[in-house]
Every structure is written in C-alpha cells, then in structure tokens.
Motif scaffolding. Sequence first.
Motif, mmCIF file in Angstrom:
data_model
loop_
_atom_site.group_PDB
_atom_site.id
_atom_site.type_symbol
_atom_site.label_atom_id
_atom_site.label_comp_id
_atom_site.label_asym_id
_atom_site.label_seq_id
_atom_site.Cartn_x
_atom_site.Cartn_y
_atom_site.Cartn_z
ATOM 1 N N HIS A 193 -3.548 10.732 0.290
ATOM 2 C CA HIS A 193 -2.182 10.294 -0.737
ATOM 3 C C HIS A 193 -0.946 10.061 -0.529
ATOM 4 C CE1 HIS A 193 0.883 11.708 -4.261
ATOM 5 N NE2 HIS A 193 -0.351 10.635 -4.429
ATOM 6 N N LYS A 194 -0.640 10.660 0.441
ATOM 7 C CA LYS A 194 0.846 10.798 1.636
ATOM 8 C C LYS A 194 0.604 8.720 1.686
ATOM 9 C CE LYS A 194 1.167 12.783 5.686
ATOM 10 N NZ LYS A 194 1.554 14.068 6.969
ATOM 11 N N HIS A 195 -0.431 9.019 2.811
ATOM 12 C CA HIS A 195 -0.031 7.260 3.824
ATOM 13 C C HIS A 195 0.268 6.589 2.735
ATOM 14 C CE1 HIS A 195 -0.084 9.375 7.434
ATOM 15 N NE2 HIS A 195 -1.658 10.541 6.936
ATOM 16 N N LEU A 196 -0.430 6.754 2.039
ATOM 17 C CA LEU A 196 -0.668 5.421 1.206
ATOM 18 C C LEU A 196 0.438 4.973 0.407
ATOM 19 C CD1 LEU A 196 -4.299 5.253 -0.090
ATOM 20 C CD2 LEU A 196 -3.351 3.697 1.646
ATOM 21 N N LEU A 197 1.436 5.878 0.418
ATOM 22 C CA LEU A 197 2.455 6.507 -0.618
ATOM 23 C C LEU A 197 3.761 5.288 0.025
ATOM 24 C CD1 LEU A 197 3.429 9.386 -2.588
ATOM 25 C CD2 LEU A 197 3.035 6.971 -3.788
ATOM 26 N N VAL A 198 3.369 5.400 1.001
ATOM 27 C CA VAL A 198 4.627 4.173 2.187
ATOM 28 C C VAL A 198 4.087 3.628 3.112
ATOM 29 C CG1 VAL A 198 5.843 6.423 1.949
ATOM 30 C CG2 VAL A 198 4.233 6.363 4.008
ATOM 31 N N ALA A 199 4.214 2.709 3.944
ATOM 32 C CA ALA A 199 4.235 1.524 5.050
ATOM 33 C C ALA A 199 3.699 2.597 5.828
ATOM 34 C CB ALA A 199 5.228 0.656 5.194
ATOM 35 N N GLN A 200 2.402 2.289 6.940
ATOM 36 C CA GLN A 200 2.107 2.829 7.605
ATOM 37 C C GLN A 200 2.447 2.004 8.865
ATOM 38 O OE1 GLN A 200 1.021 6.306 8.287
ATOM 39 N NE2 GLN A 200 1.612 6.869 5.920
ATOM 40 N N ARG A 201 2.082 2.389 10.196
ATOM 41 C CA ARG A 201 1.630 1.839 11.813
ATOM 42 C C ARG A 201 1.271 2.243 11.915
ATOM 43 N NH1 ARG A 201 3.415 -2.560 15.329
ATOM 44 N NH2 ARG A 201 3.345 -1.598 17.147
ATOM 45 N N VAL A 202 -0.385 1.289 13.178
ATOM 46 C CA VAL A 202 -1.323 2.052 13.898
ATOM 47 C C VAL A 202 -1.375 1.449 14.866
ATOM 48 C CG1 VAL A 202 -3.850 1.664 13.541
ATOM 49 C CG2 VAL A 202 -3.259 2.447 11.986
ATOM 50 N N ALA A 203 -0.560 1.956 15.795
ATOM 51 C CA ALA A 203 0.090 1.500 17.390
ATOM 52 C C ALA A 203 -0.626 0.894 17.435
ATOM 53 C CB ALA A 203 0.592 2.946 18.102
ATOM 54 N N PHE A 259 -7.760 1.216 5.953
ATOM 55 C CA PHE A 259 -7.129 -0.160 5.264
ATOM 56 C C PHE A 259 -9.020 -0.124 4.995
ATOM 57 C CE2 PHE A 259 -8.910 -2.632 9.175
ATOM 58 C CZ PHE A 259 -8.841 -4.054 8.249
ATOM 59 N N ASP A 260 -9.596 -0.105 5.805
ATOM 60 C CA ASP A 260 -11.205 -0.462 5.974
ATOM 61 C C ASP A 260 -11.781 0.167 5.032
ATOM 62 O OD1 ASP A 260 -10.930 0.793 8.896
ATOM 63 O OD2 ASP A 260 -12.473 0.188 8.303
ATOM 64 N N HIS A 261 -11.648 1.573 4.165
ATOM 65 C CA HIS A 261 -11.863 1.897 3.539
ATOM 66 C C HIS A 261 -11.667 2.287 2.302
ATOM 67 C CE1 HIS A 261 -14.632 4.500 6.257
ATOM 68 N NE2 HIS A 261 -13.972 3.292 6.804
ATOM 69 N N THR A 262 -10.363 2.098 2.216
ATOM 70 C CA THR A 262 -9.705 1.377 1.183
ATOM 71 C C THR A 262 -8.648 0.367 0.820
ATOM 72 O OG1 THR A 262 -6.842 1.990 2.086
ATOM 73 C CG2 THR A 262 -8.367 4.330 1.405
ATOM 74 N N ASP A 263 -9.014 -0.486 0.991
ATOM 75 C CA ASP A 263 -8.034 -1.827 0.431
ATOM 76 C C ASP A 263 -8.894 -2.319 -0.985
ATOM 77 O OD1 ASP A 263 -6.725 -4.051 1.807
ATOM 78 O OD2 ASP A 263 -8.702 -5.559 1.561
ATOM 79 N N TRP A 299 -3.453 -1.085 16.760
ATOM 80 C CA TRP A 299 -4.147 -2.155 16.024
ATOM 81 C C TRP A 299 -2.964 -3.453 15.957
ATOM 82 C CZ3 TRP A 299 -5.894 0.201 10.897
ATOM 83 C CH2 TRP A 299 -8.221 0.322 11.059
ATOM 84 N N ASP A 300 -1.637 -2.655 16.485
ATOM 85 C CA ASP A 300 -0.636 -3.538 16.525
ATOM 86 C C ASP A 300 -0.911 -3.425 15.429
ATOM 87 O OD1 ASP A 300 2.090 -4.613 17.785
ATOM 88 O OD2 ASP A 300 1.152 -6.080 18.001
ATOM 89 N N PHE A 301 -0.595 -2.849 14.182
ATOM 90 C CA PHE A 301 -0.201 -3.826 12.644
ATOM 91 C C PHE A 301 1.140 -2.787 11.780
ATOM 92 C CE2 PHE A 301 -2.020 -5.173 8.326
ATOM 93 C CZ PHE A 301 -1.607 -6.261 8.771
ATOM 94 N N ASN A 302 1.180 -3.316 11.565
ATOM 95 C CA ASN A 302 1.858 -2.506 9.914
ATOM 96 C C ASN A 302 1.665 -2.747 8.721
ATOM 97 O OD1 ASN A 302 3.924 -1.449 12.010
ATOM 98 N ND2 ASN A 302 5.197 -3.242 11.850
ATOM 99 N N PHE A 303 1.139 -1.323 8.491
ATOM 100 C CA PHE A 303 0.525 -1.694 6.755
ATOM 101 C C PHE A 303 1.320 -2.049 5.752
ATOM 102 C CE2 PHE A 303 -3.134 -0.519 9.558
ATOM 103 C CZ PHE A 303 -4.551 -1.508 8.973
ATOM 104 N N PRO A 304 2.326 -2.588 4.557
ATOM 105 C CA PRO A 304 2.647 -2.530 3.781
ATOM 106 C C PRO A 304 2.500 -1.080 2.282
ATOM 107 C CG PRO A 304 1.837 -4.555 3.387
ATOM 108 C CD PRO A 304 0.831 -3.707 4.707
ATOM 109 N N SER A 305 2.736 -0.562 2.071
ATOM 110 C CA SER A 305 2.688 0.994 0.841
ATOM 111 C C SER A 305 1.630 0.024 0.151
ATOM 112 C CB SER A 305 3.674 1.030 0.095
ATOM 113 O OG SER A 305 4.918 0.108 -0.053
#
Length: 323
Positions: free
Chosen positions: A143-153, A120-124, A155-161
């Motif tokens: 492209h694949k990661h930004l199409l769907v929700a992602q979790r960075v364990a 996110f700090d490069h694509t936000d 950081w204990d954070f879930n990024f929505p698509s």
Amino acid sequence: MATLNHHIMSRRGFCLCCMAATTVAATGGWLSPRQAFAEARNLVDLIRDDAAKAAIKVHKLRDNVSVLEGSGGNIAVMTGADGKVFIDAGITASRPRILEAANSLSREPISHLINTHWHFDHTDGNQWLNAEGAAIIAHENTHKHLLVAQRVADWDFNFPSPPLSAVPTETFSSEKALKLNRSTLLLKYYGPAHTDSDLSVTIPEADIFHCGDTYWNGIYPFIDYSTGGNIDGMIKAAEANVAAVTDKTIVIPGHGNPVSNKVELAAYRDMLIAIRDNVGKLKQQGRSLDDAIAAKPTAAFDAIWGQFLITPALFTRLVYEGV
C-alpha cells in the motif's frame, strides 16, 4: 521466433520474446534473451508490450484453484460462490486473455485480489481488476509503495504512483486470514526479502502455497534493494517456505514453472545459501565486485539457474551488495 518464445515462456512467467525482436534490425540477427535484456532501453515497457499479445496458459491445480501463466508473475485463481479470488494481477495489457482464461474456469465475478508484493508485474492489473469488482488486499508496505512514485535502480526505471483505484484498500502488518469459497486463505508477511512487502498465501484445504517472488523456480531471482530487499531476507524467506510445506503441497512460485513442490523449493534455498556464502567469503577477503564476479562464485549452479535474465554476473552483484 516460436522456438525462442517457447524457451522464454518455459523458463519464467515473463513474456519477453519481443525483447529479442526489437534488436533484430540493429544487430542483423536474433539476440539471446540475456543479450536482449542488456540491450533493452526500457525493460518495463517491453514487458508490457509483449504482454499485449502473449498467450495465457491455464494450469488446473487442485480443488478450485488454478494458475494463469504468461502475464508477469504467476497468477493463482480460486473460483467459487463468493466470486473469483486472484492472487496477483499480472500486466494490464493481458486483460482480455486473462479474463478469457479466468472465465474458462467459472463464470462468477471477480471479488478479491491479493498482491504478493508491490512490483508492477504483480500489480499492473490492479486497476482493471478493481473495476471488475475486486477488493484489493496486500501488506501495508505494498500500500505504501503504490501510493507514491517508486524507483527500481537495477531496472533504471521510475514508476509513477498509480490511480487510487489500483491501491490496496485492505492491508495488514503480520498475518491475515480470509474465508472465501469454502476455503481459508492465510496471508503471512515475510519481512524484507525480495522487497519489503512480500507475503505468502496458504490455502490449507487444497494444500496449495503461493510464495510470490520469494521463490523463482529454476532461475536466479531478482532482489530489489531499492525497496528493502536483501539476500539474507531471501534466504530467511526460502527457509520459511520449505518449513511451511509438505511433500504433497503444490507450491506456486512468482516466476518460472508455475507448478512446483518442496524438493524444488529446497534446492532453491540451498542454491541461495551456497552462493551467499561463496560471495561473502570473497567480499571478506577484500575482493572488489569485479574480482568477485571474475571468481565465478555461482559456477556450480549456472547450468540450471543462470540461463536467463538474471545472469550469473548480475546475481553475483545482487548478492555482493547484501553480504
């Protein structure tokens, strides 16, 4: 607070002084950056909040290429008749200051954006840069990661698509060349390293090399095992980076002092190899993670590399996971 902010800004592209401020009431005093990191309940939102007020510093490099420091990862900007080309997008909350800084370089519209990886700090800022006119280019895994929700364990954070307008529309699998502003931009995929989506950007005419988060200048790096990163891949990428540059090349890291060189890049590679080997020996001996951390396998490097968010203990854990 000015002193703390200067320390943080001088150590990496992250603008995190607010992390200390959020804990003053609870603790009765300022926390160190690493204490603030430990106390943070939502690191991602704190970074975004601070980006809303952090200054953007412009570093003019060579020819028509500059770096903007202060919003997430280090952002390179190339100017010219074909429009401004951004390498990485920073944090959306920095939009007005990013635009002001970029317009101080030239008045051309923004035409292209290259994402060095998906974090996110490069694509936000992808969505607003696309609205400004930028075509977004990235590796197919970004492209694949930004199409769907992602979790960075870690950081204990879930990024929505994100919205589709923030998703890259031009992708590649191995290498891609662009001809813009009388310059060449050579995009090359590393393979799994910091994530599984990292790429480098070489501008041969200016002898400038942007290697994204495969290189953190002066600080231990984060490795995102949640989306395919690993320590051996980071070392392989660091070795490729050293081989790709000369003593005259300007190297742009993902975080840390945004203007670097081959000597500093080689020191970073050597640090990664030494700590990987130290941690690997401990794990081979059957040491637990806690025992490995207690053995201080990073001690020889901590004074230089271990002074901020990725602490010696956290970096040991990241390496231990991958050896």
